[in-house]
Design a protein around this motif. Structure first.
Motif, short mmCIF file in Angstrom:
data_model
loop_
_atom_site.label_atom_id
_atom_site.label_comp_id
_atom_site.label_asym_id
_atom_site.label_seq_id
_atom_site.Cartn_x
_atom_site.Cartn_y
_atom_site.Cartn_z
N LYS A 137 0.85 -1.19 0.00
CA LYS A 137 0.00 0.00 0.00
C LYS A 137 0.89 1.24 0.00
O LYS A 137 1.77 1.39 0.84
N THR A 141 -3.76 5.01 5.33
CA THR A 141 -4.78 6.03 5.48
C THR A 141 -4.88 6.52 6.92
O THR A 141 -5.02 5.72 7.85
N ARG A 145 -1.09 5.25 9.36
CA ARG A 145 0.32 5.64 9.22
C ARG A 145 1.11 5.40 10.50
O ARG A 145 2.34 5.38 10.49
N CYS A 171 -7.68 -0.23 -0.70
CA CYS A 171 -8.50 0.75 0.01
C CYS A 171 -8.35 2.16 -0.59
O CYS A 171 -8.58 2.35 -1.77
N TRP A 172 -7.92 3.13 0.19
CA TRP A 172 -7.95 4.51 -0.28
C TRP A 172 -6.84 4.84 -1.28
O TRP A 172 -6.81 5.96 -1.80
N GLU A 173 -5.95 3.91 -1.58
CA GLU A 173 -5.10 4.10 -2.76
C GLU A 173 -5.96 4.30 -3.99
O GLU A 173 -5.55 4.94 -4.96
N TYR A 175 -8.38 6.11 -4.36
CA TYR A 175 -8.73 7.52 -4.55
C TYR A 175 -7.57 8.31 -5.16
O TYR A 175 -7.69 9.53 -5.32
N THR A 195 -10.50 -3.64 0.76
CA THR A 195 -10.71 -2.39 1.51
C THR A 195 -11.09 -2.66 2.95
O THR A 195 -11.38 -3.81 3.33
N ASP A 197 -13.22 -0.09 4.10
CA ASP A 197 -14.21 0.99 4.04
C ASP A 197 -15.59 0.39 3.76
O ASP A 197 -15.82 -0.15 2.66
#
Length: 319
Positions: A137, A141, A145, A171-173, A175, A195, A197
């Protein structure tokens, strides 16, 4: 499976958190169940092995960490895996026995980079048992971190299979528009989006990716309750008063024109099964091809650094 069709399975479940053996046992049982239904490609959620520590603080506040949190962190580190390592060897044997492709979200101790940092990774295993690749990743997110490091461009992995090219982001990669473009440029046909989410907005994301990339999108999430958390964790207090259901799921499969092949599964553990017709990918790109006739390289260009980033490099010095 034919060259134009593949049966896929999406696993929506969760192991006992921080319990590596629980995750390995659940992978084995649910892989066998999915393979028994004819699945050739089986996908598990983000960091299924050894679980997503939703709601936990590891004893951290801005400016300080406490001793109990460090012990919980050590427990998480101990339940993570090496790639390659003993666990990927066992998973390879499972994939070979059943003749399936396995894609599993794991927490990885990548000793090439560090002995202390963990990575949120996606590992690819072939039906011959071979380790085909992995992805780190790129950007954990928010509070992730705290306990996962950042990946680099060396693991933007896409795998050739008899039925098409598979790969994905975590997941938010998803975006990150440039990260998506880096995947599309590798000719991805089946895009994997594990994800954590479970919100309704995630469904808009995976349907957009399918339309944008003109590819099948497999989204895979955990169904998790507090029963999957060891109560002897020092930071169990962080979730003690939370609702029993910590992640409702929402796994789904989307076709290359943005329609659901399988609607989102919510509020329960389960396996989604679908047969994908890869000829639909070609047909969908007739009027929109994001890396072809819609790419406009005379206006836009993306540079991807796919080199492994090294903190220390040793070079010879000539006299």
């Amino acid at each position: 499976m034919s060259n134009r069709h593949v049966k896929v399975a999406v696993i929506q479940a969760a192991p006992i958190l921080f319990d590596k053996q629980s995750a390995m046992d659940k992978i084995a049982s649910m892989t066998r169940e999915a393979a028994g239904q004819g699945a050739n490609l089986i996908v598990f959620p983000e960091v299924f092995l050894p679980g997503y520590p939703r709601g936990l603080s590891f004893g951290t506040r801005v400016g300080s960490r406490n001793a109990d949190g460090r012990k919980d962190w050590e427990r998480y580190w101990a339940s993570s895996i090496d790639i390659p390592g003993a666990e990927t060897g066992i998973l390879g044997e499972l994939a070979k026995e059943l003749g399936v492709y396995l894609v599993i979200g794991v927490v990885e101790r990548d000793r090439e980079f560090s002995t202390g940092t963990l990575y949120n990774s996606m590992v690819y295993i072939g039906p011959d048992g071979a380790l085909l690749g992995k992805h780190h990743k790129l950007v954990p997110t928010g509070a992730e971190r705290l306990f996962w490091g950042q990946g680099d461009g060396s693991t933007l992995t896409v795998i050739d299979t008899p039925f098409g090219r598979i790969g994905g982001l975590i997941c938010w990669e998803n975006y990150m528009p440039l990260a998506r473009m880096a995947m599309y440029a590798q000719g991805i046909d089946i895009y994997l989006a594990p994800t954590a989410d479970a919100r309704d907005t995630w469904q808009a994301t995976i349907r957009h990716i399918a339309c944008e990339g003109r590819c099948f999108v497999i989204s895979c999430n955990q169904f998790a309750t507090k029963a999957s958390y060891p109560t002897d964790l020092a930071c169990y207090e962080d979730i003690k008063d939370d609702a029993d259901m910590l992640s409702r799921g929402g796994s789904a499969i989307v076709g290359p024109l943005g329609e659901y092949v399988v609607e989102p599964l919510e509020n329960q553990e389960g396996i989604l099964i679908a047969t994908l017709d890869l000829s639909q990918v070609v047909q969908s790109r007739f009027d929109f091809d994001v890396t072809g006739h819609y790419s406009r390289p005379d206006v836009f260009q993306l540079i991807v650094n796919d080199k492994k980033q090294e903190v220390v490099r040793t070079v010879g010095i000539q006299n």
